[in-house]
Motif scaffolding. Structure first.
Motif, PDB file in Angstrom:
ATOM      1  N   ARG A  37       0.855  -1.186   0.000  1.00 24.08           N
ATOM      2  CA  ARG A  37       0.000   0.000   0.000  1.00 24.08           C
ATOM      3  C   ARG A  37       0.894   1.240   0.000  1.00 24.08           C
ATOM      4  NH1 ARG A  37      -5.090   0.793   3.936  1.00 24.08           N
ATOM      5  NH2 ARG A  37      -4.567  -1.368   4.291  1.00 24.08           N
ATOM      6  N   PRO A  38       0.562   2.221  -0.815  1.00 22.93           N
ATOM      7  CA  PRO A  38       1.392   3.427  -0.844  1.00 22.93           C
ATOM      8  C   PRO A  38       1.203   4.237   0.434  1.00 22.93           C
ATOM      9  CG  PRO A  38      -0.581   3.797  -2.120  1.00 22.93           C
ATOM     10  CD  PRO A  38      -0.601   2.347  -1.686  1.00 22.93           C
ATOM     11  N   PRO A  39       2.169   5.087   0.746  1.00 19.73           N
ATOM     12  CA  PRO A  39       1.976   5.954   1.918  1.00 19.73           C
ATOM     13  C   PRO A  39       0.737   6.819   1.707  1.00 19.73           C
ATOM     14  CG  PRO A  39       4.175   6.243   0.954  1.00 19.73           C
ATOM     15  CD  PRO A  39       3.412   5.343   0.053  1.00 19.73           C
ATOM     16  N   LYS A  40       0.044   7.112   2.784  1.00 17.96           N
ATOM     17  CA  LYS A  40      -1.130   7.984   2.691  1.00 17.96           C
ATOM     18  C   LYS A  40      -0.702   9.346   2.147  1.00 17.96           C
ATOM     19  CE  LYS A  40      -4.615   5.657   4.454  1.00 17.96           C
ATOM     20  NZ  LYS A  40      -5.742   5.285   3.682  1.00 17.96           N
ATOM     21  N   MET A  41      -1.587   9.922   1.370  1.00 23.59           N
ATOM     22  CA  MET A  41      -1.327  11.248   0.825  1.00 23.59           C
ATOM     23  C   MET A  41      -1.284  12.260   1.973  1.00 23.59           C
ATOM     24  SD  MET A  41      -1.145  11.030  -2.532  1.00 23.59           S
ATOM     25  CE  MET A  41      -1.324  12.742  -2.980  1.00 23.59           C
ATOM     26  N   LEU A  42      -0.400  13.232   1.853  1.00 22.04           N
ATOM     27  CA  LEU A  42      -0.322  14.287   2.857  1.00 22.04           C
ATOM     28  C   LEU A  42      -1.265  15.437   2.521  1.00 22.04           C
ATOM     29  CD1 LEU A  42       3.537  14.340   3.479  1.00 22.04           C
ATOM     30  CD2 LEU A  42       1.753  13.204   4.811  1.00 22.04           C
ATOM     31  N   HIS A  43      -1.498  15.626   1.224  1.00 21.59           N
ATOM     32  CA  HIS A  43      -2.394  16.704   0.805  1.00 21.59           C
ATOM     33  C   HIS A  43      -3.832  16.365   1.186  1.00 21.59           C
ATOM     34  CE1 HIS A  43       0.773  18.474  -1.664  1.00 21.59           C
ATOM     35  NE2 HIS A  43      -0.014  19.530  -1.756  1.00 21.59           N
ATOM     36  N   ILE A  44      -4.514  17.316   1.771  1.00 28.42           N
ATOM     37  CA  ILE A  44      -5.925  17.146   2.113  1.00 28.42           C
ATOM     38  C   ILE A  44      -6.764  17.713   0.981  1.00 28.42           C
ATOM     39  CG2 ILE A  44      -7.766  17.783   3.733  1.00 28.42           C
ATOM     40  CD1 ILE A  44      -5.685  15.914   4.960  1.00 28.42           C
ATOM     41  N   ASN A  45      -7.706  16.911   0.513  1.00 29.33           N
ATOM     42  CA  ASN A  45      -8.673  17.375  -0.479  1.00 29.33           C
ATOM     43  C   ASN A  45      -9.771  18.068   0.320  1.00 29.33           C
ATOM     44  OD1 ASN A  45     -10.854  17.636  -2.244  1.00 29.33           O
ATOM     45  ND2 ASN A  45     -10.338  15.771  -3.351  1.00 29.33           N
ATOM     46  N   MET A  46      -9.831  19.383   0.223  1.00 28.10           N
ATOM     47  CA  MET A  46     -10.775  20.161   1.024  1.00 28.10           C
ATOM     48  C   MET A  46     -12.231  19.824   0.696  1.00 28.10           C
ATOM     49  SD  MET A  46      -8.781  21.609   3.035  1.00 28.10           S
ATOM     50  CE  MET A  46      -9.841  22.735   3.904  1.00 28.10           C
ATOM     51  N   CYS A  47     -12.470  19.287  -0.491  1.00 25.73           N
ATOM     52  CA  CYS A  47     -13.845  18.922  -0.866  1.00 25.73           C
ATOM     53  C   CYS A  47     -14.364  17.748  -0.042  1.00 25.73           C
ATOM     54  CB  CYS A  47     -13.921  18.562  -2.351  1.00 25.73           C
ATOM     55  SG  CYS A  47     -13.599  19.967  -3.416  1.00 25.73           S
ATOM     56  N   ILE A  48     -13.461  16.849   0.351  1.00 22.29           N
ATOM     57  CA  ILE A  48     -13.887  15.685   1.132  1.00 22.29           C
ATOM     58  C   ILE A  48     -13.348  15.718   2.559  1.00 22.29           C
ATOM     59  CG2 ILE A  48     -14.224  14.190  -0.873  1.00 22.29           C
ATOM     60  CD1 ILE A  48     -11.508  12.923  -0.326  1.00 22.29           C
TER      61      ILE A  48
END
Length: 195
Positions: A37-48
């Protein structure tokens, strides 16, 4: 008469119970293919309000799906001049992929198409902030690096329940052979919850 019915009911109960035990045993023996599994994304999608969802799968453009149907199941297609030819061909390709791989669910996701192996952070910022204040987004960088997306036929995502339900190695071998290239991780636009 009632003794016949009770014997029939008893037989059905035993058969059903045995059947259920077999299904549970088969389900327990199903081993998903090995995948890091890839590392979790650090960028937050503000829409979700959470990190971007990553999907494991295959680039599947409409053109690719039409070609796949034309190569593998031309007898199932409508006349090429039919106005719904492309939709029909894509549907036939999807049904072929389902039938050969046995993977359920397979879902199409719009994802960012990586440039030089990664998604530019400005894409994530711009997409995740749509509808919000975009003052901190470097518009010049976004113009220089316009967002490129791709349709992905996904077999799982990095969401826990989806990752745990990923296909078996045999299923992945079958779909990879049919698609003709290896799957990869993609960062999705995703604004919903996916299998």
């Amino acid at each position: 008469m009632s003794s016949r019915l009770s014997k029939l009911f008893e037989a059905l109960t035993i058969t059903t119970a045995t059947s259920v035990r077999r299904k549970r045993l088969v389900k327990r023996q199903r081993r998903p293919f090995k995948l890091v599994r890839p590392p979790k994304m650090l960028h937050i999608n503000m829409c979700i309000g959470r990190p971007y969802i990553q999907f494991y799968g295959y680039e599947a453009t409409p053109e690719f799906l039409v070609r796949l149907a034309e190569e593998k199941c031309p007898e199932a297609l409508r006349d090429r001049n039919d106005r719904d030819y492309e939709i029909d061909a894509m549907t036939q390709a999807h049904m072929l992929i389902l039938a050969r791989s046995g993977i359920l669910p397979l879902f199409y996701m719009t994802c960012f198409k990586p440039q030089d192996g990664s998604v530019p952070p400005v894409w994530l910022d711009a997409f995740g902030m749509r509808g919000f204040n975009r003052d901190h987004i470097d518009e010049d960088e976004l113009i220089a690096n316009p967002i490129v997306d791709v349709q992905v036929l996904a077999v799982c995502s990095d969401i826990d329940r989806s990752f745990e339900r990923r296909p078996t190695q045999a299923q992945m071998d079958a779909i990879t052979e049919l698609m003709g290239y290896a799957p990869q991780w993609w960062v999705g636009y995703g604004i919903g919850d996916y299998h």
